[in-house]
Design a protein around this motif. Structure first.
Motif, PDB file in Angstrom:
ATOM      1  N   ALA A 136       0.831  -1.208   0.000  1.00  7.82           N
ATOM      2  CA  ALA A 136       0.000   0.000   0.000  1.00  7.82           C
ATOM      3  C   ALA A 136       0.860   1.249   0.000  1.00  7.82           C
ATOM      4  CB  ALA A 136      -0.916   0.002   1.222  1.00  7.82           C
ATOM      5  N   SER A 137       0.480   2.220  -0.828  1.00 11.54           N
ATOM      6  CA  SER A 137       1.199   3.487  -0.898  1.00 11.54           C
ATOM      7  C   SER A 137       0.194   4.583  -1.238  1.00 11.54           C
ATOM      8  CB  SER A 137       2.298   3.431  -1.955  1.00 11.54           C
ATOM      9  OG  SER A 137       2.986   4.661  -2.029  1.00 11.54           O
ATOM     10  N   TYR A 138      -0.058   5.488  -0.280  1.00  9.84           N
ATOM     11  CA  TYR A 138      -1.048   6.549  -0.478  1.00  9.84           C
ATOM     12  C   TYR A 138      -0.465   7.886  -0.044  1.00  9.84           C
ATOM     13  CZ  TYR A 138      -4.039   2.390  -0.150  1.00  9.84           C
ATOM     14  OH  TYR A 138      -4.588   1.148  -0.309  1.00  9.84           O
ATOM     15  N   GLU A 139      -0.786   8.918  -0.805  1.00 12.37           N
ATOM     16  CA  GLU A 139      -0.391  10.269  -0.442  1.00 12.37           C
ATOM     17  C   GLU A 139      -1.564  11.003   0.194  1.00 12.37           C
ATOM     18  OE1 GLU A 139       1.358  12.759  -3.343  1.00 12.37           O
ATOM     19  OE2 GLU A 139       3.036  11.403  -3.763  1.00 12.37           O
ATOM     20  N   CYS A 140      -1.223  11.882   1.137  1.00 10.66           N
ATOM     21  CA  CYS A 140      -2.243  12.709   1.786  1.00 10.66           C
ATOM     22  C   CYS A 140      -1.759  14.154   1.804  1.00 10.66           C
ATOM     23  CB  CYS A 140      -2.494  12.220   3.209  1.00 10.66           C
ATOM     24  SG  CYS A 140      -3.740  13.182   4.090  1.00 10.66           S
ATOM     25  N   THR A 141      -2.619  15.063   1.389  1.00  6.68           N
ATOM     26  CA  THR A 141      -2.293  16.482   1.361  1.00  6.68           C
ATOM     27  C   THR A 141      -3.270  17.260   2.246  1.00  6.68           C
ATOM     28  OG1 THR A 141      -1.418  16.317  -0.893  1.00  6.68           O
ATOM     29  CG2 THR A 141      -2.041  18.515  -0.124  1.00  6.68           C
ATOM     30  N   PHE A 142      -2.738  18.160   3.055  1.00  9.81           N
ATOM     31  CA  PHE A 142      -3.593  18.991   3.901  1.00  9.81           C
ATOM     32  C   PHE A 142      -2.951  20.358   4.071  1.00  9.81           C
ATOM     33  CE2 PHE A 142      -0.969  16.134   6.396  1.00  9.81           C
ATOM     34  CZ  PHE A 142      -0.364  16.934   7.339  1.00  9.81           C
ATOM     35  N   ASN A 143      -3.747  21.319   4.520  1.00 10.40           N
ATOM     36  CA  ASN A 143      -3.298  22.710   4.585  1.00 10.40           C
ATOM     37  C   ASN A 143      -3.048  23.165   6.021  1.00 10.40           C
ATOM     38  OD1 ASN A 143      -3.539  23.086   1.766  1.00 10.40           O
ATOM     39  ND2 ASN A 143      -5.744  23.448   1.992  1.00 10.40           N
ATOM     40  N   VAL A 144      -2.031  24.005   6.192  1.00 16.07           N
ATOM     41  CA  VAL A 144      -1.710  24.629   7.476  1.00 16.07           C
ATOM     42  C   VAL A 144      -1.466  26.115   7.221  1.00 16.07           C
ATOM     43  CG1 VAL A 144      -0.705  22.503   8.396  1.00 16.07           C
ATOM     44  CG2 VAL A 144       0.765  24.164   7.240  1.00 16.07           C
ATOM     45  N   THR A 145      -1.262  26.864   8.293  1.00 17.87           N
ATOM     46  CA  THR A 145      -0.987  28.293   8.167  1.00 17.87           C
ATOM     47  C   THR A 145       0.377  28.614   8.775  1.00 17.87           C
ATOM     48  OG1 THR A 145      -3.351  28.797   8.324  1.00 17.87           O
ATOM     49  CG2 THR A 145      -1.820  30.610   8.700  1.00 17.87           C
ATOM     50  N   VAL A 146       1.155  29.409   8.046  1.00 17.14           N
ATOM     51  CA  VAL A 146       2.480  29.835   8.511  1.00 17.14           C
ATOM     52  C   VAL A 146       2.428  31.328   8.853  1.00 17.14           C
ATOM     53  CG1 VAL A 146       4.920  30.059   7.936  1.00 17.14           C
ATOM     54  CG2 VAL A 146       3.607  28.094   7.084  1.00 17.14           C
ATOM     55  N   TYR A 147       2.834  31.650  10.082  1.00 23.92           N
ATOM     56  CA  TYR A 147       2.807  33.033  10.544  1.00 23.92           C
ATOM     57  C   TYR A 147       4.238  33.586  10.639  1.00 23.92           C
ATOM     58  CZ  TYR A 147      -1.983  32.069  12.034  1.00 23.92           C
ATOM     59  OH  TYR A 147      -3.308  31.724  12.073  1.00 23.92           O
ATOM     60  N   LYS A 148       4.354  34.899  10.497  1.00 20.18           N
ATOM     61  CA  LYS A 148       5.618  35.569  10.765  1.00 20.18           C
ATOM     62  C   LYS A 148       5.677  35.893  12.247  1.00 20.18           C
ATOM     63  CE  LYS A 148       8.430  39.562   9.437  1.00 20.18           C
ATOM     64  NZ  LYS A 148       8.493  40.788   8.602  1.00 20.18           N
ATOM     65  N   ALA A 149       6.814  35.592  12.874  1.00 17.97           N
ATOM     66  CA  ALA A 149       6.978  35.885  14.300  1.00 17.97           C
ATOM     67  C   ALA A 149       7.066  37.392  14.499  1.00 17.97           C
ATOM     68  CB  ALA A 149       8.221  35.195  14.832  1.00 17.97           C
ATOM     69  N   ASP A 150       6.110  37.942  15.236  1.00 20.09           N
ATOM     70  CA  ASP A 150       6.070  39.382  15.462  1.00 20.09           C
ATOM     71  C   ASP A 150       6.817  39.760  16.734  1.00 20.09           C
ATOM     72  OD1 ASP A 150       4.957  42.072  14.865  1.00 20.09           O
ATOM     73  OD2 ASP A 150       3.927  41.758  16.784  1.00 20.09           O
ATOM     74  N   LYS A 151       6.760  38.888  17.729  1.00 17.18           N
ATOM     75  CA  LYS A 151       7.423  39.165  18.995  1.00 17.18           C
ATOM     76  C   LYS A 151       7.977  37.864  19.561  1.00 17.18           C
ATOM     77  CE  LYS A 151       6.594  41.046  23.646  1.00 17.18           C
ATOM     78  NZ  LYS A 151       5.572  41.602  24.573  1.00 17.18           N
ATOM     79  N   VAL A 152       9.252  37.904  19.946  1.00 15.89           N
ATOM     80  CA  VAL A 152       9.909  36.738  20.551  1.00 15.89           C
ATOM     81  C   VAL A 152      10.508  37.166  21.882  1.00 15.89           C
ATOM     82  CG1 VAL A 152      11.671  34.963  20.297  1.00 15.89           C
ATOM     83  CG2 VAL A 152      10.470  35.807  18.269  1.00 15.89           C
ATOM     84  N   SER A 153      10.160  36.462  22.933  1.00 14.13           N
ATOM     85  CA  SER A 153      10.767  36.726  24.240  1.00 14.13           C
ATOM     86  C   SER A 153      11.505  35.473  24.711  1.00 14.13           C
ATOM     87  CB  SER A 153       9.713  37.151  25.260  1.00 14.13           C
ATOM     88  OG  SER A 153       8.702  36.167  25.386  1.00 14.13           O
ATOM     89  N   PHE A 154      12.489  35.689  25.582  1.00 12.92           N
ATOM     90  CA  PHE A 154      13.412  34.629  25.975  1.00 12.92           C
ATOM     91  C   PHE A 154      13.350  34.393  27.476  1.00 12.92           C
ATOM     92  CE2 PHE A 154      17.926  33.725  27.304  1.00 12.92           C
ATOM     93  CZ  PHE A 154      17.963  32.409  26.865  1.00 12.92           C
ATOM     94  N   THR A 155      13.144  33.151  27.863  1.00 15.58           N
ATOM     95  CA  THR A 155      13.240  32.748  29.263  1.00 15.58           C
ATOM     96  C   THR A 155      14.472  31.858  29.381  1.00 15.58           C
ATOM     97  OG1 THR A 155      10.845  32.807  29.577  1.00 15.58           O
ATOM     98  CG2 THR A 155      12.125  31.507  31.159  1.00 15.58           C
ATOM     99  N   PRO A 156      15.499  32.270  30.145  1.00 18.16           N
ATOM    100  CA  PRO A 156      16.768  31.530  30.166  1.00 18.16           C
ATOM    101  C   PRO A 156      16.664  30.223  30.941  1.00 18.16           C
ATOM    102  CG  PRO A 156      16.825  33.326  31.738  1.00 18.16           C
ATOM    103  CD  PRO A 156      15.540  33.480  30.986  1.00 18.16           C
ATOM    104  N   PRO A 157      17.624  29.349  30.741  1.00 19.94           N
ATOM    105  CA  PRO A 157      17.673  28.110  31.519  1.00 19.94           C
ATOM    106  C   PRO A 157      17.895  28.418  32.998  1.00 19.94           C
ATOM    107  CG  PRO A 157      19.157  28.021  29.629  1.00 19.94           C
ATOM    108  CD  PRO A 157      18.725  29.433  29.771  1.00 19.94           C
ATOM    109  N   LYS A 158      17.575  27.445  33.837  1.00 22.62           N
ATOM    110  CA  LYS A 158      17.742  27.650  35.274  1.00 22.62           C
ATOM    111  C   LYS A 158      19.213  27.595  35.693  1.00 22.62           C
ATOM    112  CE  LYS A 158      13.221  25.843  36.653  1.00 22.62           C
ATOM    113  NZ  LYS A 158      12.507  24.824  37.477  1.00 22.62           N
ATOM    114  N   GLN A 159      19.973  26.743  35.052  1.00 21.99           N
ATOM    115  CA  GLN A 159      21.366  26.572  35.481  1.00 21.99           C
ATOM    116  C   GLN A 159      22.244  27.673  34.900  1.00 21.99           C
ATOM    117  OE1 GLN A 159      22.786  22.568  35.397  1.00 21.99           O
ATOM    118  NE2 GLN A 159      24.949  23.153  35.443  1.00 21.99           N
ATOM    119  N   THR A 160      23.022  28.314  35.781  1.00 22.32           N
ATOM    120  CA  THR A 160      23.879  29.422  35.347  1.00 22.32           C
ATOM    121  C   THR A 160      25.358  29.177  35.626  1.00 22.32           C
ATOM    122  OG1 THR A 160      23.584  30.531  37.479  1.00 22.32           O
ATOM    123  CG2 THR A 160      22.036  31.098  35.712  1.00 22.32           C
ATOM    124  N   ALA A 161      25.702  28.064  36.269  1.00 25.03           N
ATOM    125  CA  ALA A 161      27.106  27.777  36.579  1.00 25.03           C
ATOM    126  C   ALA A 161      27.394  26.314  36.278  1.00 25.03           C
ATOM    127  CB  ALA A 161      27.404  28.083  38.044  1.00 25.03           C
TER     128      ALA A 161
END
Length: 254
Positions: A136-161
Motif C-alpha cells: 500500500a502506498s497513499y499520499e495525503c495532502t492537507f493545509n496549514v498556516t504559517v505566521y511571521k513571528a512578530d514578537k519573541v521573548s526569551f526565558t533563560p535556563p535555570k542553570q547558570t554555573a
C-alpha cells in the motif's frame, strides 16, 4: 442490506441488498442487481453522503450511501511560524480499506514520511505526507498556516554555573515565547535546544584562573532574533555542585 460505505473512486456495488416488493399482499425480495432495477444518483468522485434513487416497475425508493477518502489527516498541528519544521508529534492519518472500513496511523509512525512542507514564507502552506506499508502506498495532502513571528521573548535556563568538565549545557527551564502579529492570537512556546545556542566552551578554563570562574556569554537564536545569557565556569579541578532552590535561585559550592 446494501453496501453503504465506499472509498472515493470505487464503483457502486449492487451485489448486496434487495428491494421488498409487495404483490397481492405477499412480499417478494428483488435483488438490487436484478434486471429491471435501476439505481441512480451515485457519484464515485464526490465525498460525503449521497441519496440514491431505486426504481423498479414504476415504483421508487431511496437509500443513502457515504463516499469517504482513501486517506485523510486528522488532529494535526495547523499553525507554524516561518522557518519551523513540520511537527509530526500530533495528528494521524485515517486510512480506508477497500471494504470501507478504516484504521488510524499516527503521523510519526515509521510508515509515514514527509514529502513536502515549505515554511519559508507566511500564509497558507500545503503539507504532503506519504503512507507506505507493504504494497500500500497513499499520499495525503492537507493545509496549514504559517505566521511571521512578530514578537519573541526569551526565558533563560535555570542553570547558570558549570564545572569545567561539563561539556553539555543544561537547557532545562529555558524557552522562547513566540507571538504572531495581530489580529492572530497564535502563541507558541519553544523549548531550547543545543542547535539554538553558541558560545559555550568549557575548555577555555585553565589553571591560570583557578581562583576566579570564567564568564561566558551564550547567544541563543530563534526566528532571526538573538538573546544573550551569561554562565560561569569554575576552574579546572574544582568540583562544582549546583543546587536549584526551587524559587528561581540557585546555590553553587566548590
Amino acid at each position: 442490506s446494501p453496501r453503504l460505505t465506499y472509498v472515493q473512486g470505487q464503483d457502486l456495488d449492487l451485489s448486496r441488498g434487495s428491494l421488498t416488493v409487495t404483490v397481492d399482499g405477499e412480499q417478494h425480495p428483488v435483488p438490487l442487481n436484478s434486471e429491471g432495477v435501476s439505481v441512480t444518483g451515485y457519484d464515485m468522485n464526490t465525498l460525503g453522503k449521497q441519496t440514491l434513487t431505486v426504481t423498479y416497475q414504476g415504483l421508487t425508493t431511496t437509500f443513502d450511501v457515504t463516499v469517504i477518502p482513501r486517506i485523510a489527516a486528522e488532529n494535526f498541528e495547523t499553525n507554524y511560524f516561518v522557518g519551523d519544521t513540520f511537527d509530526d508529534s500530533k495528528g494521524r492519518l485515517k486510512i480506508a480499506r477497500d471494504d470501507g472500513s478504516t484504521f488510524n496511523v499516527n503521523l510519526n509512525s515509521e510508515t509515514v514520511s514527509l514529502k513536502s512542507f515549505d515554511s519559508s514564507k507566511e500564509g497558507a502552506a500545503t503539507v504532503t505526507v506519504l503512507y507506505q506499508d507493504g504494497g500500500a502506498s497513499y499520499e495525503c495532502t492537507f493545509n496549514v498556516t504559517v505566521y511571521k513571528a512578530d514578537k519573541v521573548s526569551f526565558t533563560p535556563p535555570k542553570q547558570t554555573a558549570y564545572a569545567s568538565h561539563e561539556t553539555e549545557l543544561n537547557l532545562a527551564g529555558g524557552y522562547f515565547t513566540v507571538q504572531a502579529a495581530a489580529p492572530s492570537d497564535f502563541t507558541k512556546y519553544v523549548n531550547l535546544t543545543a542547535d539554538m545556542v553558541s558560545g559555550y566552551d568549557p575548555s577555555k578554563v585553565t589553571s591560570e584562573n583557578k581562583d576566579t570562574p570564567v564568564s561566558q556569554v551564550l547567544t541563543f537564536t530563534y526566528a532571526g532574533q538573538t538573546f544573550e545569557f551569561t554562565v560561569e565556569i569554575p576552574a579546572t579541578g574544582h568540583d562544582y555542585k549546583y543546587t536549584d532552590n526551587g524559587d528561581g535561585t540557585h546555590t553553587g559550592t566548590c
